[in-house]
Design a protein around this motif. Structure first.
Motif, PDB file in Angstrom:
ATOM      1  N   LEU A   1      -4.119   3.770  34.990  1.00 18.00           N
ATOM      2  CA  LEU A   1      -3.205   4.770  34.454  1.00 18.00           C
ATOM      3  C   LEU A   1      -3.023   4.556  32.947  1.00 18.00           C
ATOM      4  O   LEU A   1      -3.243   3.448  32.444  1.00 18.00           O
ATOM      5  CB  LEU A   1      -1.837   4.657  35.136  1.00 18.00           C
ATOM      6  CG  LEU A   1      -1.749   5.022  36.615  1.00 18.00           C
ATOM      7  CD1 LEU A   1      -0.409   4.549  37.182  1.00 18.00           C
ATOM      8  CD2 LEU A   1      -1.923   6.518  36.819  1.00 18.00           C
ATOM      9  N   PRO A   2      -2.615   5.598  32.215  1.00 18.89           N
ATOM     10  CA  PRO A   2      -2.241   5.372  30.816  1.00 18.89           C
ATOM     11  C   PRO A   2      -1.213   4.247  30.728  1.00 18.89           C
ATOM     12  O   PRO A   2      -0.362   4.101  31.608  1.00 18.89           O
ATOM     13  CB  PRO A   2      -1.642   6.715  30.392  1.00 18.89           C
ATOM     14  CG  PRO A   2      -2.300   7.711  31.295  1.00 18.89           C
ATOM     15  CD  PRO A   2      -2.487   7.010  32.608  1.00 18.89           C
ATOM     16  N   ARG A   3      -1.282   3.451  29.682  1.00 20.06           N
ATOM     17  CA  ARG A   3      -0.496   2.221  29.618  1.00 20.06           C
ATOM     18  C   ARG A   3       0.997   2.456  29.836  1.00 20.06           C
ATOM     19  O   ARG A   3       1.638   1.743  30.613  1.00 20.06           O
ATOM     20  CB  ARG A   3      -0.719   1.531  28.273  1.00 20.06           C
ATOM     21  CG  ARG A   3       0.041   0.223  28.144  1.00 20.06           C
ATOM     22  CD  ARG A   3      -0.341  -0.525  26.896  1.00 20.06           C
ATOM     23  NE  ARG A   3       0.410  -1.773  26.775  1.00 20.06           N
ATOM     24  CZ  ARG A   3       0.224  -2.668  25.815  1.00 20.06           C
ATOM     25  NH1 ARG A   3      -0.701  -2.462  24.888  1.00 20.06           N
ATOM     26  NH2 ARG A   3       0.945  -3.769  25.780  1.00 20.06           N
ATOM     27  N   ALA A   4       1.556   3.442  29.144  1.00 25.08           N
ATOM     28  CA  ALA A   4       2.998   3.686  29.273  1.00 25.08           C
ATOM     29  C   ALA A   4       3.356   4.103  30.693  1.00 25.08           C
ATOM     30  O   ALA A   4       4.398   3.699  31.236  1.00 25.08           O
ATOM     31  CB  ALA A   4       3.438   4.763  28.283  1.00 25.08           C
ATOM     32  N   THR A   5       2.485   4.886  31.330  1.00 23.45           N
ATOM     33  CA  THR A   5       2.723   5.332  32.706  1.00 23.45           C
ATOM     34  C   THR A   5       2.647   4.154  33.665  1.00 23.45           C
ATOM     35  O   THR A   5       3.495   4.009  34.560  1.00 23.45           O
ATOM     36  CB  THR A   5       1.693   6.403  33.104  1.00 23.45           C
ATOM     37  OG1 THR A   5       1.732   7.473  32.161  1.00 23.45           O
ATOM     38  CG2 THR A   5       1.973   6.940  34.499  1.00 23.45           C
ATOM     39  N   PHE A   6       1.646   3.306  33.468  1.00 22.05           N
ATOM     40  CA  PHE A   6       1.520   2.120  34.311  1.00 22.05           C
ATOM     41  C   PHE A   6       2.743   1.222  34.195  1.00 22.05           C
ATOM     42  O   PHE A   6       3.283   0.747  35.195  1.00 22.05           O
ATOM     43  CB  PHE A   6       0.269   1.320  33.950  1.00 22.05           C
ATOM     44  CG  PHE A   6       0.259  -0.072  34.518  1.00 22.05           C
ATOM     45  CD1 PHE A   6       0.062  -0.285  35.864  1.00 22.05           C
ATOM     46  CD2 PHE A   6       0.499  -1.171  33.694  1.00 22.05           C
ATOM     47  CE1 PHE A   6       0.082  -1.581  36.393  1.00 22.05           C
ATOM     48  CE2 PHE A   6       0.520  -2.456  34.206  1.00 22.05           C
ATOM     49  CZ  PHE A   6       0.309  -2.658  35.572  1.00 22.05           C
ATOM     50  N   GLU A   7       3.181   0.982  32.974  1.00 19.23           N
ATOM     51  CA  GLU A   7       4.316   0.077  32.775  1.00 19.23           C
ATOM     52  C   GLU A   7       5.579   0.630  33.418  1.00 19.23           C
ATOM     53  O   GLU A   7       6.396  -0.134  33.953  1.00 19.23           O
ATOM     54  CB  GLU A   7       4.515  -0.171  31.283  1.00 19.23           C
ATOM     55  CG  GLU A   7       3.403  -1.020  30.679  1.00 19.23           C
ATOM     56  CD  GLU A   7       3.577  -1.267  29.198  1.00 19.23           C
ATOM     57  OE1 GLU A   7       4.456  -0.604  28.581  1.00 19.23           O
ATOM     58  OE2 GLU A   7       2.841  -2.104  28.641  1.00 19.23           O
ATOM     59  N   GLU A   8       5.753   1.948  33.403  1.00 16.53           N
ATOM     60  CA  GLU A   8       6.917   2.551  34.037  1.00 16.53           C
ATOM     61  C   GLU A   8       6.841   2.401  35.555  1.00 16.53           C
ATOM     62  O   GLU A   8       7.823   2.010  36.208  1.00 16.53           O
ATOM     63  CB  GLU A   8       7.020   4.029  33.655  1.00 16.53           C
ATOM     64  CG  GLU A   8       8.288   4.696  34.138  1.00 16.53           C
ATOM     65  CD  GLU A   8       8.413   6.142  33.693  1.00 16.53           C
ATOM     66  OE1 GLU A   8       9.533   6.684  33.766  1.00 16.53           O
ATOM     67  OE2 GLU A   8       7.388   6.735  33.282  1.00 16.53           O
ATOM     68  N   LEU A   9       5.668   2.666  36.121  1.00 18.50           N
ATOM     69  CA  LEU A   9       5.497   2.554  37.569  1.00 18.50           C
ATOM     70  C   LEU A   9       5.523   1.097  38.018  1.00 18.50           C
ATOM     71  O   LEU A   9       5.975   0.783  39.131  1.00 18.50           O
ATOM     72  CB  LEU A   9       4.180   3.218  37.990  1.00 18.50           C
ATOM     73  CG  LEU A   9       3.878   3.292  39.486  1.00 18.50           C
ATOM     74  CD1 LEU A   9       4.999   4.010  40.243  1.00 18.50           C
ATOM     75  CD2 LEU A   9       2.539   3.975  39.734  1.00 18.50           C
TER      76      LEU A   9
END
Length: 381
Positions: free
Chosen positions: A107-115
């Motif tokens: 996933l895009p980095r920011a999306t991964f970190e949120e999930l």
């Protein structure tokens, strides 16, 4: 080595030929104690090609292993049982899951970190389902074998233990952080890493969090150290050790990081194959929750704590750390309760919510979770 000598070696079956199992295979074939292997999966032609690639690579290095391939569809428990009964593997390495953990890292980095704030516990159905089917097939086959699980063993093991179907031992997670911690201690003590012996009790959350952030977060753990055969005195500040993992000892993760998991798996597989009693770290020995230092022999992994901790205390620590990973508890019948905080993140981001999961329902929950995640990933591609 004669064919008769080769056939006296344990037969190791690798189930699920993804990236991790491929790396494990390459390592197994460069050791004459572990180079009798059979690959099992749904696409026999593809895994035969994988077997040949590994076979020829080992031959370049002067090793000539015995690699075969068989058809195995874990969702057909009866047919899987027949295959196991016919093949009779001494050891099974379970590398299959319905969705690898590393899918999230694409996933895009920011999306991964949120999930990633939902932790790993809510994803349990993706790793439990095929393990449950495999262990039912092992029971139905009637064979005597040891099962080594690489798919979220910290939680899969204790869930299946409630119904008498726990894999023998897990790999990865607690083991993956040990080399870096060892080098961190060696640096602070100004000794060679070979002089450092650590014993760590902790769950997946800790081994995932510390390398990323350089501290333990909400993860419960117990860590003891010896150097040159003696307890480290005065004790080293754990915060100084952990900080190195987010700095000078930071490593590659994702697909590249699978190499470290593969090496931890081969350490355990070799211990089983040779009955060596090697000291290792592994999740879920005998179905216990979380990870422990173990002595690995032909029968499996025996927890090997030092005098600073009892086994009940170790289990309590792992169950506490398990809650940080999103699993509130596991009932006597294998029913799993997930934590409210972590599941709320899953609901907000991907529209998936499962607060309580019965073992018999894991396949349906996995199906729903997979559907919801794929829709989420498409929206964030």
């Amino acid at each position: 080595m004669s064919r008769r000598e080769a056939e006296s070696k344990p037969l190791i079956m690798l189930v699920g030929m993804g990236d991790l199992s491929a790396r494990v295979l390459n390592m197994l074939l460069t050791n004459t104690a572990t180079h009798r292997v059979v690959l099992a999966g749904r696409d026999v032609e593809e895994i035969r090609k994988r077997a040949n690639l590994a076979r020829f690579t080992a031959a370049n290095l002067g090793f000539f292993g015995d690699v075969d391939s068989v058809s195995l569809d874990l969702q057909d428990i009866g047919a899987s049982a027949e295959t196991l009964a016919r093949t009779k593997p001494d050891i099974i390495f379970m590398g299959a899951s319905l969705q690898s953990w590393r899918v999230l890292t694409t996933l895009p980095r920011a999306t991964f970190e949120e999930l990633d704030e939902a932790q790993f516990g809510p994803w349990l159905p993706m790793h439990l389902t095929l393990n449950y089917q495999l262990m039912q097939a092992v029971r139905a086959s009637g064979i005597e074998t040891k099962v080594v699980n690489a798919a979220f063993p910290d939680a899969v093991g204790p869930v299946l233990d409630k119904v008498g179907l726990a894999p023998t031992i897990g790999v990865g997670n607690v083991a993956n952080i040990m080399p870096a911690l060892t080098h961190g201690y060696a640096h602070l003590l100004d000794v060679h890493p070979s002089e450092v012996e650590l014993r760590l009790v902790t769950q997946h959350y800790f081994s995932h969090y510390v390398p990323r952030f350089g501290d333990a977060g909400r993860g419960a753990y117990h860590l003891s150290a010896r150097a040159g055969g003696r307890p480290v005195d005065p004790p080293v500040d754990h915060a100084e050790v952990f900080a190195q993992l987010g700095g000078r000892l930071k490593r590659l993760g994702g697909v590249d990081g699978q190499l470290l998991t593969a090496s931890s798996a081969v350490r355990v597989l070799t211990g089983l194959a040779t009955d060596s009693g090697v000291l290792a770290h592994a999740p879920a020995p005998g179905g216990l929750p979380g990870g422990y230092p173990v002595r690995v022999g032909a029968a499996g992994g025996t927890v090997d704590l030092d005098g600073s901790l009892t086994l009940p205390e170790a289990i309590r620590i792992n169950e506490e750390c398990q809650r940080a990973d999103g699993i509130e508890g596991i009932d006597a019948d294998g029913t799993v309760t997930f934590t409210e905080r972590e599941m709320a993140i899953m609901k907000r981001l991907i529209g998936y919510e499962c607060r309580t999961m019965k073992l018999g329902d894991t396949a349906e929950w996995a199906k729903e979770l997979g559907h919801k995640y794929r829709a989420f990933a498409r929206r964030h591609a």
